[in-house]
Design a protein around this motif. Structure first.
Motif, PDB file in Angstrom:
ATOM      1  N   LEU A 168     -13.072 -48.396  -8.492  1.00 54.65           N
ATOM      2  CA  LEU A 168     -11.861 -48.089  -8.967  1.00 54.65           C
ATOM      3  C   LEU A 168     -10.959 -47.440  -8.258  1.00 54.65           C
ATOM      4  CD1 LEU A 168     -13.257 -48.324 -12.444  1.00 54.65           C
ATOM      5  CD2 LEU A 168     -11.015 -48.313 -12.909  1.00 54.65           C
ATOM      6  N   ARG A 169      -9.324 -47.370  -7.645  1.00 55.16           N
ATOM      7  CA  ARG A 169      -9.224 -46.558  -6.879  1.00 55.16           C
ATOM      8  C   ARG A 169      -7.551 -45.997  -7.091  1.00 55.16           C
ATOM      9  NH1 ARG A 169     -11.943 -47.464  -0.537  1.00 55.16           N
ATOM     10  NH2 ARG A 169     -14.602 -47.256  -1.967  1.00 55.16           N
ATOM     11  N   PHE A 170      -7.124 -44.744  -6.769  1.00 57.47           N
ATOM     12  CA  PHE A 170      -5.751 -44.676  -7.228  1.00 57.47           C
ATOM     13  C   PHE A 170      -5.140 -44.017  -6.203  1.00 57.47           C
ATOM     14  CE2 PHE A 170      -7.662 -45.413 -11.019  1.00 57.47           C
ATOM     15  CZ  PHE A 170      -6.615 -47.083 -11.592  1.00 57.47           C
ATOM     16  N   GLY A 171      -4.221 -44.205  -5.329  1.00 60.27           N
ATOM     17  CA  GLY A 171      -3.563 -42.740  -4.781  1.00 60.27           C
ATOM     18  C   GLY A 171      -1.973 -42.791  -4.602  1.00 60.27           C
ATOM     19  N   ILE A 172      -1.124 -42.699  -4.458  1.00 57.68           N
ATOM     20  CA  ILE A 172      -0.278 -41.873  -3.937  1.00 57.68           C
ATOM     21  C   ILE A 172       0.088 -41.813  -3.125  1.00 57.68           C
ATOM     22  CG2 ILE A 172       0.105 -40.188  -5.018  1.00 57.68           C
ATOM     23  CD1 ILE A 172       2.820 -40.720  -6.154  1.00 57.68           C
ATOM     24  N   PHE A 173       0.803 -41.760  -1.814  1.00 60.67           N
ATOM     25  CA  PHE A 173       1.369 -41.893  -0.741  1.00 60.67           C
ATOM     26  C   PHE A 173       2.801 -41.537  -0.189  1.00 60.67           C
ATOM     27  CE2 PHE A 173      -2.452 -44.005  -0.449  1.00 60.67           C
ATOM     28  CZ  PHE A 173      -3.959 -43.335  -0.030  1.00 60.67           C
ATOM     29  N   GLN A 174       2.952 -40.458   0.331  1.00 61.16           N
ATOM     30  CA  GLN A 174       4.474 -40.424   1.158  1.00 61.16           C
ATOM     31  C   GLN A 174       5.206 -41.540   1.599  1.00 61.16           C
ATOM     32  OE1 GLN A 174       4.438 -37.462   4.711  1.00 61.16           O
ATOM     33  NE2 GLN A 174       6.960 -36.585   3.420  1.00 61.16           N
ATOM     34  N   THR A 175       6.313 -42.110   1.455  1.00 57.76           N
ATOM     35  CA  THR A 175       7.422 -43.162   2.056  1.00 57.76           C
ATOM     36  C   THR A 175       8.275 -42.427   2.668  1.00 57.76           C
ATOM     37  OG1 THR A 175       6.446 -44.306   0.839  1.00 57.76           O
ATOM     38  CG2 THR A 175       8.205 -44.807   1.642  1.00 57.76           C
ATOM     39  N   SER A 176       8.872 -41.969   4.044  1.00 58.94           N
ATOM     40  CA  SER A 176       9.705 -41.659   4.781  1.00 58.94           C
ATOM     41  C   SER A 176      10.197 -42.716   6.081  1.00 58.94           C
ATOM     42  CB  SER A 176       9.174 -40.442   5.423  1.00 58.94           C
ATOM     43  OG  SER A 176       8.560 -40.272   6.487  1.00 58.94           O
ATOM     44  N   LYS A 177      11.227 -42.267   6.649  1.00 60.01           N
ATOM     45  CA  LYS A 177      12.000 -43.144   7.464  1.00 60.01           C
ATOM     46  C   LYS A 177      11.034 -42.394   8.921  1.00 60.01           C
ATOM     47  CE  LYS A 177      16.711 -43.138   6.470  1.00 60.01           C
ATOM     48  NZ  LYS A 177      18.415 -42.779   6.990  1.00 60.01           N
TER      49      LYS A 177
END
Length: 361
Positions: A168-177
């Motif tokens: 199982l893999r969980f991730g949160i990633f920055q989103t920007s212009k």
């Protein structure tokens, strides 16, 4: 020196790839060829060996991409025929700390890296030259802000391996212009109030089907060969992404404040030349579905591949591949790029046949 550094806790890694492609006929302008190059190098610091930090690892790496994309200037397709395009500049890539827990069943990563390092990927994709397969399922990158090599972002990921067959893999990633701005060279580490995030969850199953006893090459201590159970390996995973960001542009005007979608992958060995051997035929299927047609270039894509290791007698490490890609273009996207008097874009299909010769060990 590299072996001495590794023994001390510092691993040096590097590789360099090049692709030379020509457009034989059709497209925007036939009769032209380009070469692209991708160099990747870095250091892995084993913190347990260096400072006694058990399970700790620090990684820093850099990329240099060069060359002109054949697709944009001479072909004109949605999917690039050369996998290593995007960026075409030197980049500082990974700068992250990794920590393993619970007998290496739990891995935590914090720092700057991309989602493609751990999500939406398979070793089988790397045998394709076309960017519709190689790297990631491409419509995931088309339709949401999915960070991918060579563009790093601030990120955190948890990788769980509770058993040999489940992950199982969980991730949160920055989103920007500016996350895909190649003029920043990976050095813009800022976090702005207008930034959003992309959250990813992936669930995987890695079975071995039709297991049979295979000699391990060792003895059981009584002069008899010891056996282990081995079957035909498979890898299956399903992923979901959700992104909250206010600036997803609608093709016909305005913005959407979120994006979501799904991707699936399945590969399975279906023919094995000998029990326990990795030579034989593998089949894979991969697909991405991003239903928001007002912001998704390719709402639906499916990739299918046949992959044979050691097809030619005496060439046991060669790889023979047959790949097919189908991408359905959204109506909103087709209207936004439509040329009056011409047909509306509907879909794109790619067929790739290849053989990779393993020249040396």
């Amino acid at each position: 020196w590299r072996e001495r550094l590794f023994a001390a806790g510092v691993e040096v890694f590097a590789f360099d790839n090049s692709i030379f492609n020509g457009n034989v006929s059709g497209g925007i302008h036939p009769g032209h060829a380009t070469i692209v190059n991708d160099a990747f190098a870095g250091l892995k610091f084993n913190l347990e060996k260096l400072v006694g930090w058990k399970g700790g690892l620090f990684v820093v790496s850099g990329i240099d991409r060069a060359g002109e994309d054949l697709t944009g200037k001479y072909v004109g397709s949605i999917y690039s025929v050369q996998q290593m395009v995007g960026g075409q500049r030197p980049f500082l890539y990974q700068v992250f700390l990794q920590q393993k827990f619970a007998n290496k069943k739990v891995t935590l990563k914090l720092g700057r890296f991309s989602a493609s390092d751990d999500f939406n990927a398979s070793p089988f994709y790397g045998y394709s030259l076309n960017n519709g397969i190689d790297g990631d399922i491409r419509n995931v990158l088309f339709d949401t802000r999915f960070s991918a090599y060579p563009f790093p972002v601030w990120a955190a990921a948890v990788l769980l391996d509770p058993s040999p067959e489940l992950n199982l893999r969980f991730g949160i990633f920055q989103t920007s212009k500016d996350m895909f701005d190649n003029t920043e060279h990976g050095l813009d580490w800022s976090i702005r109030g207008e930034d959003g995030y992309t959250a990813i969850a992936q669930f995987g199953w890695t079975p071995q089907l039709f297991k049979r006893p295979v000699s391990s090459g060792a003895s059981d201590g009584k002069g008899t060969s010891a056996f282990v159970m081995k079957g035909m390996p498979g890898h299956y995973h399903v992923g979901v992404t959700f992104s909250q960001w206010d600036f997803y542009p609608r093709f016909l005007g305005g913005f959407e404040d979120h994006s979501y979608g799904f991707y699936v992958h399945a590969d399975q060995m279906v023919y094995q030349e000998a029990p326990g051997s990795d030579q034989g035929l593998y089949v894979f299927v991969a697909s991405g579905y991003y239903p928001q047609t007002e912001i998704s270039i390719v709402p639906f894509q499916v990739n299918v591949g046949l992959h044979y290791k050691g097809l030619i007698p005496g060439r046991d490490d060669d790889r023979s591949v047959l790949h097919f890609i189908y991408g359905a273009l959204s109506d909103d996207y087709a209207r936004s790029v439509h040329v009056p008097g011409r047909h509306f874009a509907d879909s794109e299909k790619v067929l790739e046949v290849g053989h990779r010769f393993q020249v040396t060990k």
